[in-house]
Structures are given as C-alpha cells and as structure tokens.
Design a protein around this motif. Structure first.
Motif, PDB file in Angstrom:
ATOM      1  N   PRO A  41      22.370  56.309-123.855  1.00  0.00           N
ATOM      2  CA  PRO A  41      23.063  57.159-122.878  1.00  0.00           C
ATOM      3  C   PRO A  41      23.547  56.385-121.656  1.00  0.00           C
ATOM      4  O   PRO A  41      24.469  56.832-120.970  1.00  0.00           O
ATOM      5  N   ILE A  42      22.938  55.217-121.404  1.00  0.00           N
ATOM      6  CA  ILE A  42      23.371  54.379-120.282  1.00  0.00           C
ATOM      7  C   ILE A  42      24.845  54.011-120.426  1.00  0.00           C
ATOM      8  O   ILE A  42      25.558  53.835-119.430  1.00  0.00           O
ATOM      9  N   TYR A  43      25.321  53.909-121.666  1.00  0.00           N
ATOM     10  CA  TYR A  43      26.720  53.563-121.894  1.00  0.00           C
ATOM     11  C   TYR A  43      27.650  54.566-121.217  1.00  0.00           C
ATOM     12  O   TYR A  43      28.711  54.198-120.707  1.00  0.00           O
ATOM     13  N   ALA A  44      27.257  55.847-121.225  1.00  0.00           N
ATOM     14  CA  ALA A  44      28.122  56.896-120.682  1.00  0.00           C
ATOM     15  C   ALA A  44      27.933  57.116-119.193  1.00  0.00           C
ATOM     16  O   ALA A  44      28.842  57.613-118.524  1.00  0.00           O
ATOM     17  N   CYS A  45      26.761  56.772-118.653  1.00  0.00           N
ATOM     18  CA  CYS A  45      26.502  57.060-117.244  1.00  0.00           C
ATOM     19  C   CYS A  45      26.374  55.797-116.405  1.00  0.00           C
ATOM     20  O   CYS A  45      25.951  55.872-115.246  1.00  0.00           O
ATOM     21  N   ALA A  46      26.731  54.639-116.970  1.00  0.00           N
ATOM     22  CA  ALA A  46      26.607  53.389-116.209  1.00  0.00           C
ATOM     23  C   ALA A  46      27.517  53.398-114.996  1.00  0.00           C
ATOM     24  O   ALA A  46      27.149  52.890-113.924  1.00  0.00           O
ATOM     25  N   MET A  47      28.720  53.951-115.125  1.00  0.00           N
ATOM     26  CA  MET A  47      29.632  53.978-113.992  1.00  0.00           C
ATOM     27  C   MET A  47      29.088  54.860-112.875  1.00  0.00           C
ATOM     28  O   MET A  47      29.139  54.493-111.694  1.00  0.00           O
ATOM     29  N   ALA A  48      28.560  56.041-113.252  1.00  0.00           N
ATOM     30  CA  ALA A  48      27.988  56.928-112.240  1.00  0.00           C
ATOM     31  C   ALA A  48      26.780  56.284-111.575  1.00  0.00           C
ATOM     32  O   ALA A  48      26.593  56.385-110.349  1.00  0.00           O
ATOM     33  N   GLY A  49      25.930  55.611-112.359  1.00  0.00           N
ATOM     34  CA  GLY A  49      24.772  54.945-111.786  1.00  0.00           C
ATOM     35  C   GLY A  49      25.150  53.793-110.872  1.00  0.00           C
ATOM     36  O   GLY A  49      24.554  53.604-109.803  1.00  0.00           O
ATOM     37  N   THR A  50      26.142  53.013-111.285  1.00  0.00           N
ATOM     38  CA  THR A  50      26.610  51.915-110.445  1.00  0.00           C
ATOM     39  C   THR A  50      27.204  52.438-109.139  1.00  0.00           C
ATOM     40  O   THR A  50      26.960  51.896-108.059  1.00  0.00           O
ATOM     41  N   MET A  51      27.979  53.503-109.263  1.00  0.00           N
ATOM     42  CA  MET A  51      28.580  54.113-108.071  1.00  0.00           C
ATOM     43  C   MET A  51      27.500  54.613-107.118  1.00  0.00           C
ATOM     44  O   MET A  51      27.579  54.407-105.898  1.00  0.00           O
ATOM     45  N   ALA A  52      26.465  55.256-107.663  1.00  0.00           N
ATOM     46  CA  ALA A  52      25.385  55.767-106.824  1.00  0.00           C
ATOM     47  C   ALA A  52      24.640  54.636-106.132  1.00  0.00           C
ATOM     48  O   ALA A  52      24.285  54.735-104.947  1.00  0.00           O
ATOM     49  N   ASN A  53      24.394  53.536-106.860  1.00  0.00           N
ATOM     50  CA  ASN A  53      23.721  52.394-106.238  1.00  0.00           C
ATOM     51  C   ASN A  53      24.547  51.802-105.099  1.00  0.00           C
ATOM     52  O   ASN A  53      24.010  51.426-104.055  1.00  0.00           O
ATOM     53  N   LYS A  54      25.870  51.728-105.294  1.00  0.00           N
ATOM     54  CA  LYS A  54      26.736  51.184-104.244  1.00  0.00           C
ATOM     55  C   LYS A  54      26.785  52.133-103.037  1.00  0.00           C
ATOM     56  O   LYS A  54      26.840  51.683-101.890  1.00  0.00           O
ATOM     57  N   ILE A  55      26.798  53.450-103.304  1.00  0.00           N
ATOM     58  CA  ILE A  55      26.784  54.413-102.199  1.00  0.00           C
ATOM     59  C   ILE A  55      25.519  54.254-101.373  1.00  0.00           C
ATOM     60  O   ILE A  55      25.557  54.208-100.134  1.00  0.00           O
ATOM     61  N   GLN A  87      33.004  62.401 -97.915  1.00  0.00           N
ATOM     62  CA  GLN A  87      32.243  63.331 -98.749  1.00  0.00           C
ATOM     63  C   GLN A  87      31.142  62.580 -99.504  1.00  0.00           C
ATOM     64  O   GLN A  87      30.992  62.687-100.724  1.00  0.00           O
ATOM     65  N   LEU A  88      30.361  61.838 -98.774  1.00  0.00           N
ATOM     66  CA  LEU A  88      29.339  60.974 -99.362  1.00  0.00           C
ATOM     67  C   LEU A  88      28.306  61.780-100.139  1.00  0.00           C
ATOM     68  O   LEU A  88      27.962  61.444-101.276  1.00  0.00           O
ATOM     69  N   ILE A  89      27.821  62.856 -99.549  1.00  0.00           N
ATOM     70  CA  ILE A  89      26.765  63.654-100.200  1.00  0.00           C
ATOM     71  C   ILE A  89      27.297  64.289-101.476  1.00  0.00           C
ATOM     72  O   ILE A  89      26.606  64.321-102.505  1.00  0.00           O
ATOM     73  N   GLU A  90      28.533  64.798-101.455  1.00  0.00           N
ATOM     74  CA  GLU A  90      29.105  65.427-102.636  1.00  0.00           C
ATOM     75  C   GLU A  90      29.259  64.419-103.776  1.00  0.00           C
ATOM     76  O   GLU A  90      28.993  64.729-104.941  1.00  0.00           O
ATOM     77  N   GLN A  91      29.693  63.206-103.444  1.00  0.00           N
ATOM     78  CA  GLN A  91      29.858  62.195-104.483  1.00  0.00           C
ATOM     79  C   GLN A  91      28.515  61.771-105.055  1.00  0.00           C
ATOM     80  O   GLN A  91      28.381  61.571-106.269  1.00  0.00           O
TER      81      GLN A  91
END
Length: 456
Positions: free
Chosen positions: A195-209, A277-281
């Motif tokens: 499942p990491i394949y599908a959510c890696a972008m969201a996880g990377t984005m969250a780490n950068k935020i 919109q940091l919290i929403e993202q």
C-alpha cells in the motif's frame, strides 16, 4: 550444503537460465520515480522507513499488525463439518506455540504482517527435523530474498546471509522450502505491491509539511524575508546589514525590536499557514493514507460514523481491512507447515469481535433458547464452569413439529369441540357393581393378611 535438514544448492545448480523477478528485464525498473520526469526535477519519494515517521502510516501499519497478532492462532481439525481445536502438544500443532528460537507467536505474526504491509511480501524459510516435518519458520527481510524463475517455470528463492535466521551464506532454495505471502500482485504473480506504493506521495508531502512547520516554529514563527532600501547599496553594506539582522533578530532573539534607517524595509517571503491551508492539506494526507490501507478513519482521529455500535465498527474493520490479510496468512501457514487435509490454521476472532457483556448475554441466551447452543457452551463464553444437565439442547414443550400439527388438523374434530364419552375411570366410578367388586377384593386382602399373622 545442508540447511535446516534440506540439501541446498547454489543458483548455478538450478540452471544457467535463471531470471530474477526484480531485474532490469522484469516488471520492476531500475529507475523509480513518482511520475515521468520527476527525477529530472529532483523530486523523490521517501523510503518506507522514512514514511513511518508520518503518524498516519505508523498507525496503520502497527495498528493492523498488532490487531492480527493479538488473536489466538490455533490448529483445528474438521470432522463431519465440525471444527475442533487440537492441543499444542500434538506434533502438528507444536510449531504454532513458538515458530522459532527468538520469536513467540505474537512477535512472529506481527513481523509477518509488517513486512507484508511495508514491502508487499513476507518470506518465511522452513526448518525441518529428522522426520522431514517443519519444526521452525524464520521470517526474512524482503530485501534479502530474490524470487527466481527457471526457463521451465520452476520457482526458487535466493536468500542472502542472515545470521539471526541461521543462514550462514547466500543460498538458493526451492519454493517448497519457502512460504511466500504477498499483497495484491499488480504486475508479476511473484511480487506483491505494498500500500506504500499508493500513499508514498501523501506520506512524503506530510513529512515535508511537518518538517517545514518544525523549522518555522523553531524560528519563533517568524517567516524569512527580504531587507530592502530605496537607494543604492554596496555589497559590503548589504552583507553587513544581513549579518547584523541575523545576529540580533533571529533564533532566540526573534521578537526584539529592530530599527531600520535610511528607508530600510522588511518584506516576509513565506506564505502564512492560514493562506496555504496547512491543516487542511495535512488532514487530506491522513485520509489518503487511511484509504490506501483500508484503515477506518475514526481510528486516525476522524469522526465515528453516527448510529453505529462498537460491534458494528469492529465487524466493518474486520471485513474491510483485516480479513484480506488474515485469510491468506491462514492459508499460507496451513499449506506451508504441510498440515493434513482435515487440519488447518485458524485465528480465533473472539479477541477482535468481542461484544459488550450485555449484548453478549442477550446473544447467548437467544442461541440457547433456540436450541443452537447448550447452556454449558454459553457459560463457557463467560469463563464459567459447566452445570449438571447443561450439555443438552433444550426446547420449550409447547413447540410442535409441522408434521404433528398436520396430523392434528386432519382429524374430524381436531380441537375436540363436540361431546365425548366419559373417561373409563369416571364411568367405573358411577357403576355400583364396580364399587361392590372393589370392596370384596379389599376384604379378601385383609383376610389373607390376618390369617398370615395368626400362623406367625
């Protein structure tokens, strides 16, 4: 070389034309990027280990793994459609008490599920005894295992050195000595996709935020900016003003009053959190990770669906998230340990779908009154000993079969509404001759008894 009671050969013994599943000629390319051209733009995704730093990914992986690992794993025997657990003392079930020399049952299952969720594959190497029975299983890191396919279609696995799993050197084992449990195979039947394949972008984005926010608040919530003057300024003056401003008004000195002369102005660069919109993202990334793992959002801080009970929530959590992982795990263990046809591995779901005491008591009472369970079986669910007569199934007396009711309705007067003859006992009571006969019989009995006393 002999490993775990089995003669193991090198890869060259398999054949000269052995191809690895993960090769430049296979489904998995050497260059991995989130989208075409991303690597030219220096855009990369975090590795699974780094993605675990995001709380949503960590919660999904550890939550699913611990919920499955806490369930009791047993071997059941099926006879006449009835499944009965067999004791761990049985040779076939002994391995389910402890799978290897360093892991108990809970940690073994936990690592199995974590490996499958993070890498899409779980590998368990078998160890056999003198009777050729599987006596231990060793979980291998997916990076240390490479599936191999010969030209004839035979499957082998190349295993790298792993001292903890007692693999002293690189070996190649046949598929019969490896249990391979994988997630959904999207491109190759021997390679599951995490499942990491599908959510890696969201996880990377969250780490950068979060990293950006940490740096922002580490600077006393003051954004970076630009110092500007209306008139011309030499490079030496600009460097001096920049250094002076950083020394006096950054870090622990943020918030102090700065005085700018000669038209010196400060312009912030960073967009405020409210505008971006940091919290929403960040919330969106949590939802996206939960959807990828099929993990209930209410377990990640979302709202509980209205009008649902704990039992309904657990049932939904099991069927949507846990069951697709539990069922293949049970089948892999059943086939991998080579249980007989009438034996199979099974998780006890009572630890997951356990109801509250009130709902459980009501459910068990209905099962007993409906002749589905015996009273002692229901008492066992409450950890209570059996009682005398509690091993029988009970039904109330007023219940009749449809066949008996049909026979009653077939009579001329099924409900006995007409006048019937007096019962024989009542007729005898109204007959004088019957009364005289009974009195004469009583006198004979008394006379015989008296005569016996006289002779005594």
């Amino acid at each position: 070389m002999k490993l775990f009671g089995l003669e193991i050969t090198r890869a060259k013994a398999v054949g000269n034309n052995v191809s690895a599943v993960h090769s430049e000629r296979g489904w998995f390319s050497l260059i991995r990027e989130p989208w075409g051209g991303a690597w030219q733009g220096n855009v990369t995704l975090d590795a699974p280990q780094n993605l675990l730093a995001f709380s949503a990914v960590f919660s999904c992986v550890t939550g699913i793994a611990s919920d499955i690992a806490k369930l009791c794993l047993r071997v059941v025997e099926e006879k006449n459609g009835i499944c009965t657990p067999i004791p761990y003392a049985s040779p076939r079930a002994a391995i389910f008490r402890r799978f290897n020399h360093y892991q108990n049952r809970i940690k073994f299952i936990e690592q199995w599920v974590v490996s499958k969720l993070l890498y899409g594959n779980a590998y368990a190497l078998k160890e056999r005894d003198g009777r050729n029975m599987v006596r231990a299983l060793y979980l291998l890191h997916p990076d240390r295992v490479t599936p191999l396919v010969t030209d004839a279609g035979d499957v082998y696995y190349r295993v790298s050195t792993d001292n903890l799993s007692r693999v002293p050197e690189v070996v190649t084992v046949p598929a019969s000595e490896m249990i391979h449990d994988m997630m959904v195979s999207l491109w190759h039947p021997l390679a599951g996709v995490s499942p990491i394949y599908a959510c890696a972008m969201a996880g990377t984005m969250a780490n950068k935020i979060q990293a950006n926010s940490a740096a922002f608040f580490g600077n006393m919530s003051r954004p970076s900016g630009l110092l500007s003057a209306d008139g011309p300024m030499s490079e030496e003056t600009a460097s001096r003003l920049k250094k002076d401003f950083e020394d006096k008004f950054s870090g622990s000195n943020v918030g102090r009053i700065a005085v700018g002369g000669d038209g010196l102005k400060y312009f912030p660069f960073t967009i405020p959190a409210s505008d971006s919109q940091l919290i929403e993202q960040l919330k969106w990334t949590v939802d996206d990770v939960g959807r990828t793992f099929h993990y209930p959002l209410y377990k990640l801080g979302g709202a509980i669906p209205p009008g649902t009970s704990i039992e309904q929530l657990n049932q939904g959590y099991y069927s949507e998230c846990l069951q697709p992982i539990i069922e293949p795990l049970e089948l892999c263990l059943t086939e991998g340990v080579e249980l007989p046809p009438d034996h199979y591995a099974e998780f006890d779901l009572d630890g997951l779908l356990r109801m509250d005491q009130g709902a459980l008591a009501k459910s068990e009472a209905e099962l007993v009154s409906g002749a589905i369970k015996t009273p002692n079986e229901a008492r066992k669910r409450f950890n209570l000993p059996g009682v005398r007569g509690g091993d029988s199934v009970y039904l109330q007396q007023q219940n009749y079969s449809t066949e008996a009711l049909a026979k009653r309705d077939a009579q001329d007067d099924p409900f006995k509404t007409g006048t019937s003859a007096a019962p024989p006992a009542a007729a005898a009571a109204n007959d004088p001759s019957a009364e005289e006969a009974a009195a004469a019989q009583a006198r004979e009995i008394i006379a015989a008894f008296t005569k016996g006393l006289e002779h005594a």
